[in-house]
Design an enzyme around this catalytic site. Structure first.
Site, mmCIF file in Angstrom:
data_model
loop_
_atom_site.group_PDB
_atom_site.id
_atom_site.type_symbol
_atom_site.label_atom_id
_atom_site.label_comp_id
_atom_site.label_asym_id
_atom_site.label_seq_id
_atom_site.Cartn_x
_atom_site.Cartn_y
_atom_site.Cartn_z
ATOM 1 N N SER A 4 0.844 -1.192 0.000
ATOM 2 C CA SER A 4 0.000 0.000 0.000
ATOM 3 C C SER A 4 0.886 1.250 0.000
ATOM 4 O O SER A 4 1.715 1.418 -0.889
ATOM 5 C CB SER A 4 -0.962 -0.038 1.199
ATOM 6 O OG SER A 4 -1.977 0.930 1.059
ATOM 7 N N GLU A 25 -1.879 -3.235 -7.850
ATOM 8 C CA GLU A 25 -3.065 -3.401 -7.011
ATOM 9 C C GLU A 25 -3.501 -2.023 -6.548
ATOM 10 O O GLU A 25 -2.736 -1.073 -6.615
ATOM 11 C CB GLU A 25 -2.770 -4.332 -5.827
ATOM 12 C CG GLU A 25 -1.756 -3.800 -4.828
ATOM 13 C CD GLU A 25 -2.343 -2.883 -3.765
ATOM 14 O OE1 GLU A 25 -3.548 -2.984 -3.470
ATOM 15 O OE2 GLU A 25 -1.597 -2.051 -3.222
ATOM 16 N N HIS A 60 -5.109 -5.432 -1.220
ATOM 17 C CA HIS A 60 -5.919 -5.134 -0.035
ATOM 18 C C HIS A 60 -7.037 -6.150 0.188
ATOM 19 O O HIS A 60 -8.219 -5.802 0.299
ATOM 20 C CB HIS A 60 -6.502 -3.728 -0.149
ATOM 21 C CG HIS A 60 -5.496 -2.636 -0.009
ATOM 22 N ND1 HIS A 60 -4.606 -2.311 -1.021
ATOM 23 C CD2 HIS A 60 -5.219 -1.795 1.017
ATOM 24 C CE1 HIS A 60 -3.847 -1.306 -0.619
ATOM 25 N NE2 HIS A 60 -4.199 -0.971 0.608
#
Length: 302
Positions: free
Chosen positions: A107, A199, A269
């Site tokens: 992230s 992602e 996630h």
């Protein structure tokens, strides 16, 4: 070369981005201890300054000390959110380059992993302590296997958007928004001959399209060895719909290239977030039967 962890090694849990309570990492501490590791929790875990895990100076100091200390064999970032790029240019990586160690996260931590990749050192895109309670056994075990230098081989089922083929190159990637954010900075990354993985979470579809346009215009989609599309979770749309799904957006921007592409790979996630070694030479095989991703974990080719 990064030395695989051994039982008794000390690892540090620190927070370089959003704030997190100490209680939120307790299960991760227990798991790491069950793996035979000694865990040290940095002062940023539990610190609060607005949305951040302490002010920039504290987060910088915590990261710097963890990078510099020879007794800390791995750094595991507690969570993502936002904040790592605020301190990245102030970090001194000289001692880290002399004695590399594993740095783990995803992230917002994508920016740190990209910077480490630019130094020619491997890192781990994988599950973080905040998410240990919800992570799958497979995700947690994949992190353990990578940390301890065990062989990892991933098999994923077929997907209708997949494009068949075989590609080999270093893995690089992470959160699409952060890859877009580091473009043009000291933490920027090259993609020629590499396997890129993407992602993201909680983004508007039009913004996914805008970021893919940017990657394309910057030449980062042109000369790939392969492309891995992970979880794109909780995507949002405007009242006036964009008109394409996230996979349709990505397929449109990669249609003119011939490298293999796989969709729905378990990274990102979601609870099933498999550990990927950034900077490690890998082989991606995509066919009608499914996807294979393999690398030699003791090669440490960065």
């Amino acid at each position: 070369m990064i030395t695989p962890l051994q039982p008794g090694d000390k690892v540090a849990i620190i927070a370089t981005a959003r704030k997190i309570d100490r209680e939120a990492v307790e299960q991760a501490i227990q798991v790491l201890q069950e793996w035979g590791l000694e865990v040290e929790v940095g002062p940023t875990v539990g610190a609060k300054y607005g949305v951040f895990a302490g002010h920039d100076a504290l987060r910088l100091q915590d990261l710097q000390q963890a990078l510099d200390r020879p007794d800390i064999k791995a750094i595991i970032c507690a969570r993502g959110g936002y904040g790592t790029t605020r301190i990245l240019d102030q970090v001194d990586f000289s001692r880290f380059q002399q004695q590399p160690k594993w740095v783990v996260g995803f992230s917002d931590i994508t920016s740190l992993l990209c910077h480490i990749h630019s130094l020619g050192i491997e890192s781990i895109h994988g599950i973080m302590p905040l998410l240990f309670p919800s992570g799958t056994d497979k995700a947690l075990d994949s992190l353990r296997r990578v940390l301890f230098g065990e062989e990892v081989y991933y098999e994923v089922g077929p997907h209708p958007f997949n494009r068949s083929g075989t590609g080999q190159g270093q893995l690089i990637g992470g959160n699409l928004a952060l890859l877009h954010n580091v473009s043009g900075t000291r933490s920027d990354f090259t993609t020629k001959g590499k396997i890129l993985f993407l992602e993201d979470v909680d983004e508007y579809l039009y913004n996914i399209d805008r970021m893919m346009v940017h990657l394309s215009r910057a030449g980062k989609l042109r000369d790939l060895a392969g492309l891995i599309i992970g979880h794109f979770s909780d995507m949002k749309d405007n009242a006036d719909p964009f008109g394409k799904t996230v996979y349709e957006i990505i397929a449109e921007h990669t249609a003119k290239y011939n490298y293999p592409v796989c969709y729905g790979f378990p990274t990102g996630h979601e609870p099933d977030n498999l550990a990927l070694v950034c900077g490690r030479e890998a082989k991606l095989e995509v066919s009608e039967l499914g996807v294979n991703l393999a690398y030699t974990l003791n090669s440490n080719k960065a």
